[in-house]
Scaffold this motif. Structure first.
Motif, PDB file in Angstrom:
ATOM      1  N   ASN A   1       0.969  -1.269  -0.111  1.00 53.94           N
ATOM      2  CA  ASN A   1      -0.149  -0.057  -0.089  1.00 53.94           C
ATOM      3  C   ASN A   1       0.912   1.214  -0.067  1.00 53.94           C
ATOM      4  O   ASN A   1       1.917   1.268   0.563  1.00 53.94           O
ATOM      5  CB  ASN A   1      -0.799   0.030   1.318  1.00 53.94           C
ATOM      6  CG  ASN A   1      -2.026   1.076   1.270  1.00 53.94           C
ATOM      7  OD1 ASN A   1      -1.494   2.202   1.466  1.00 53.94           O
ATOM      8  ND2 ASN A   1      -3.202   0.921   1.104  1.00 53.94           N
ATOM      9  N   GLU A   2       0.450   2.279  -0.963  1.00 58.00           N
ATOM     10  CA  GLU A   2       1.120   3.612  -0.793  1.00 58.00           C
ATOM     11  C   GLU A   2       1.326   4.033   0.321  1.00 58.00           C
ATOM     12  O   GLU A   2       2.268   5.310   0.295  1.00 58.00           O
ATOM     13  CB  GLU A   2       0.846   4.294  -2.034  1.00 58.00           C
ATOM     14  CG  GLU A   2      -0.661   4.872  -1.712  1.00 58.00           C
ATOM     15  CD  GLU A   2      -1.813   3.890  -2.235  1.00 58.00           C
ATOM     16  OE1 GLU A   2      -2.884   4.442  -2.317  1.00 58.00           O
ATOM     17  OE2 GLU A   2      -1.463   2.771  -2.810  1.00 58.00           O
ATOM     18  N   GLU A   3       0.749   4.084   1.152  1.00 61.63           N
ATOM     19  CA  GLU A   3       0.982   4.787   2.662  1.00 61.63           C
ATOM     20  C   GLU A   3       2.223   4.114   3.364  1.00 61.63           C
ATOM     21  O   GLU A   3       2.399   4.892   4.221  1.00 61.63           O
ATOM     22  CB  GLU A   3      -0.486   4.421   3.447  1.00 61.63           C
ATOM     23  CG  GLU A   3      -1.679   4.886   2.999  1.00 61.63           C
ATOM     24  CD  GLU A   3      -1.737   6.377   2.696  1.00 61.63           C
ATOM     25  OE1 GLU A   3      -1.049   7.076   3.631  1.00 61.63           O
ATOM     26  OE2 GLU A   3      -2.006   7.017   1.778  1.00 61.63           O
TER      27      GLU A   3
ATOM     28  N   MET B   1      10.674   3.445  -4.933  1.00 64.63           N
ATOM     29  CA  MET B   1       9.967   3.608  -3.348  1.00 64.63           C
ATOM     30  C   MET B   1      11.083   3.280  -2.294  1.00 64.63           C
ATOM     31  O   MET B   1      12.048   2.678  -2.323  1.00 64.63           O
ATOM     32  CB  MET B   1       8.785   2.607  -3.242  1.00 64.63           C
ATOM     33  CG  MET B   1       9.137   1.201  -3.617  1.00 64.63           C
ATOM     34  SD  MET B   1       7.852  -0.024  -3.862  1.00 64.63           S
ATOM     35  CE  MET B   1       7.673  -0.636  -2.064  1.00 64.63           C
ATOM     36  N   PHE B   2      10.533   4.448  -1.308  1.00 60.60           N
ATOM     37  CA  PHE B   2      11.710   4.399  -0.103  1.00 60.60           C
ATOM     38  C   PHE B   2      10.814   4.573   1.121  1.00 60.60           C
ATOM     39  O   PHE B   2       9.742   4.860   1.258  1.00 60.60           O
ATOM     40  CB  PHE B   2      12.605   5.673  -0.367  1.00 60.60           C
ATOM     41  CG  PHE B   2      13.429   5.490  -1.648  1.00 60.60           C
ATOM     42  CD1 PHE B   2      14.508   5.081  -1.547  1.00 60.60           C
ATOM     43  CD2 PHE B   2      12.895   6.061  -2.729  1.00 60.60           C
ATOM     44  CE1 PHE B   2      15.478   5.212  -2.829  1.00 60.60           C
ATOM     45  CE2 PHE B   2      13.654   6.169  -3.840  1.00 60.60           C
ATOM     46  CZ  PHE B   2      14.958   5.660  -3.769  1.00 60.60           C
TER      47      PHE B   2
ATOM     48  N   ILE C   1       6.117  11.596  -5.817  1.00 62.28           N
ATOM     49  CA  ILE C   1       4.792  11.297  -6.263  1.00 62.28           C
ATOM     50  C   ILE C   1       4.072  11.204  -4.764  1.00 62.28           C
ATOM     51  O   ILE C   1       4.504  10.507  -3.958  1.00 62.28           O
ATOM     52  CB  ILE C   1       5.121   9.766  -6.764  1.00 62.28           C
ATOM     53  CG1 ILE C   1       5.670   9.673  -8.009  1.00 62.28           C
ATOM     54  CG2 ILE C   1       3.332   9.233  -6.997  1.00 62.28           C
ATOM     55  CD1 ILE C   1       5.887   8.334  -8.589  1.00 62.28           C
ATOM     56  N   HIS C   2       3.143  11.965  -5.029  1.00 59.74           N
ATOM     57  CA  HIS C   2       2.114  12.094  -3.767  1.00 59.74           C
ATOM     58  C   HIS C   2       0.931  12.000  -4.014  1.00 59.74           C
ATOM     59  O   HIS C   2       0.493  12.342  -5.103  1.00 59.74           O
ATOM     60  CB  HIS C   2       2.463  13.344  -2.931  1.00 59.74           C
ATOM     61  CG  HIS C   2       2.367  14.540  -3.593  1.00 59.74           C
ATOM     62  ND1 HIS C   2       1.197  15.209  -3.664  1.00 59.74           N
ATOM     63  CD2 HIS C   2       3.143  15.273  -4.169  1.00 59.74           C
ATOM     64  CE1 HIS C   2       1.595  16.427  -4.313  1.00 59.74           C
ATOM     65  NE2 HIS C   2       2.678  16.396  -4.693  1.00 59.74           N
ATOM     66  N   ASN C   3      -0.010  11.701  -2.982  1.00 56.64           N
ATOM     67  CA  ASN C   3      -1.466  11.604  -3.396  1.00 56.64           C
ATOM     68  C   ASN C   3      -1.895  10.555  -4.657  1.00 56.64           C
ATOM     69  O   ASN C   3      -2.397  10.971  -5.708  1.00 56.64           O
ATOM     70  CB  ASN C   3      -2.085  13.051  -3.757  1.00 56.64           C
ATOM     71  CG  ASN C   3      -2.256  13.853  -2.385  1.00 56.64           C
ATOM     72  OD1 ASN C   3      -1.904  13.313  -1.267  1.00 56.64           O
ATOM     73  ND2 ASN C   3      -2.154  15.286  -2.900  1.00 56.64           N
ATOM     74  N   VAL C   4      -1.258   9.309  -4.392  1.00 53.78           N
ATOM     75  CA  VAL C   4      -1.353   8.442  -5.278  1.00 53.78           C
ATOM     76  C   VAL C   4      -2.918   8.235  -5.607  1.00 53.78           C
ATOM     77  O   VAL C   4      -3.673   7.807  -4.673  1.00 53.78           O
ATOM     78  CB  VAL C   4      -0.905   7.109  -5.149  1.00 53.78           C
ATOM     79  CG1 VAL C   4      -1.223   6.037  -6.109  1.00 53.78           C
ATOM     80  CG2 VAL C   4       0.675   7.265  -5.061  1.00 53.78           C
ATOM     81  N   LEU C   5      -3.551   8.574  -6.602  1.00 51.64           N
ATOM     82  CA  LEU C   5      -4.999   8.492  -6.954  1.00 51.64           C
ATOM     83  C   LEU C   5      -5.454   7.213  -7.659  1.00 51.64           C
ATOM     84  O   LEU C   5      -6.707   7.011  -7.556  1.00 51.64           O
ATOM     85  CB  LEU C   5      -5.614   9.737  -7.809  1.00 51.64           C
ATOM     86  CG  LEU C   5      -5.090  11.092  -6.983  1.00 51.64           C
ATOM     87  CD1 LEU C   5      -5.325  12.260  -7.759  1.00 51.64           C
ATOM     88  CD2 LEU C   5      -5.788  11.076  -5.743  1.00 51.64           C
ATOM     89  N   LYS C   6      -4.559   6.469  -8.277  1.00 52.39           N
ATOM     90  CA  LYS C   6      -4.929   5.389  -9.110  1.00 52.39           C
ATOM     91  C   LYS C   6      -3.762   4.314  -9.089  1.00 52.39           C
ATOM     92  O   LYS C   6      -2.496   4.802  -9.296  1.00 52.39           O
ATOM     93  CB  LYS C   6      -5.527   5.546 -10.248  1.00 52.39           C
ATOM     94  CG  LYS C   6      -6.053   4.082 -11.151  1.00 52.39           C
ATOM     95  CD  LYS C   6      -6.325   4.603 -12.498  1.00 52.39           C
ATOM     96  CE  LYS C   6      -7.001   3.258 -13.138  1.00 52.39           C
ATOM     97  NZ  LYS C   6      -7.607   3.654 -14.427  1.00 52.39           N
TER      98      LYS C   6
END
Length: 171
Positions: A69-71, A121-122, A151-156
């Protein structure tokens, strides 16, 4: 992962299986067989569905990747500009360093001034900065510049099942 493109003759059933799996990756072959019957009027056993999935996986029709998950991570788009004077001697080592980094999620070539690009990703922004520093230390003779975008606020972050319909000429 093979360098050769997959050789697969798509049946309508295969495309529908991929579409359903892109909606829900946790579907079992029994669930898929039931969905094929109920939604698409295709009667097939769960064993046949399982064999189809296994065959497509073995042929490289689709890739399976664990993407957290991007979080949990910070993502960045990295673009690499070359120092052409030293490119010939060190390009392979630089390319493999980026490709093989555990931080690299997606790596590709493009045209233009920045020809290597990656989505990375880090755990934290300082980890991202450290990676850039180490990359320059090791391969600064080949890489003239790294342009990175947060890259922030991944929407899709998924594949829509509808795009897969183009894989079967019968649809």
């Amino acid at each position: 992962m093979s360098d050769e493109p997959p050789e697969w003759e798509f049946k309508e059933r295969d495309v529908l299986i991929l579409r359903e799996l892109s909606r829900d990756t946790q579907l079992s072959s029994r669930d898929l067989a039931r969905i094929l019957d109920e939604k698409h009027g295709i009667e097939v056993s769960h064993v046949t569905v399982s064999e189809s999935i296994r065959g497509m996986r073995e042929q490289g029709v689709f890739r399976e990747a664990v993407i957290p998950n991007e979080e949990y991570f910070v993502f960045g788009l990295f673009e690499f500009k070359f120092n052409t004077e030293n490119f010939d001697e060190g390009w392979r080592e630089a390319m493999e360093y980026i490709r093989d980094s555990p931080n690299t999620l997606f790596y590709f070539l493009s045209d233009g001034e920045y020809q290597w690009k990656s989505v990375m990703m880090f755990p934290t922004r300082p980890d991202e900065s450290y990676w850039i520093h180490e990359c320059y230390k090791r391969h600064g003779d080949v890489i003239a510049n790294i342009r990175n975008s947060v890259i922030h606020n991944v929407l899709k972050f998924r594949t829509d099942p509808e795009i897969l319909a183009t894989l079967h000429e019968g649809e």
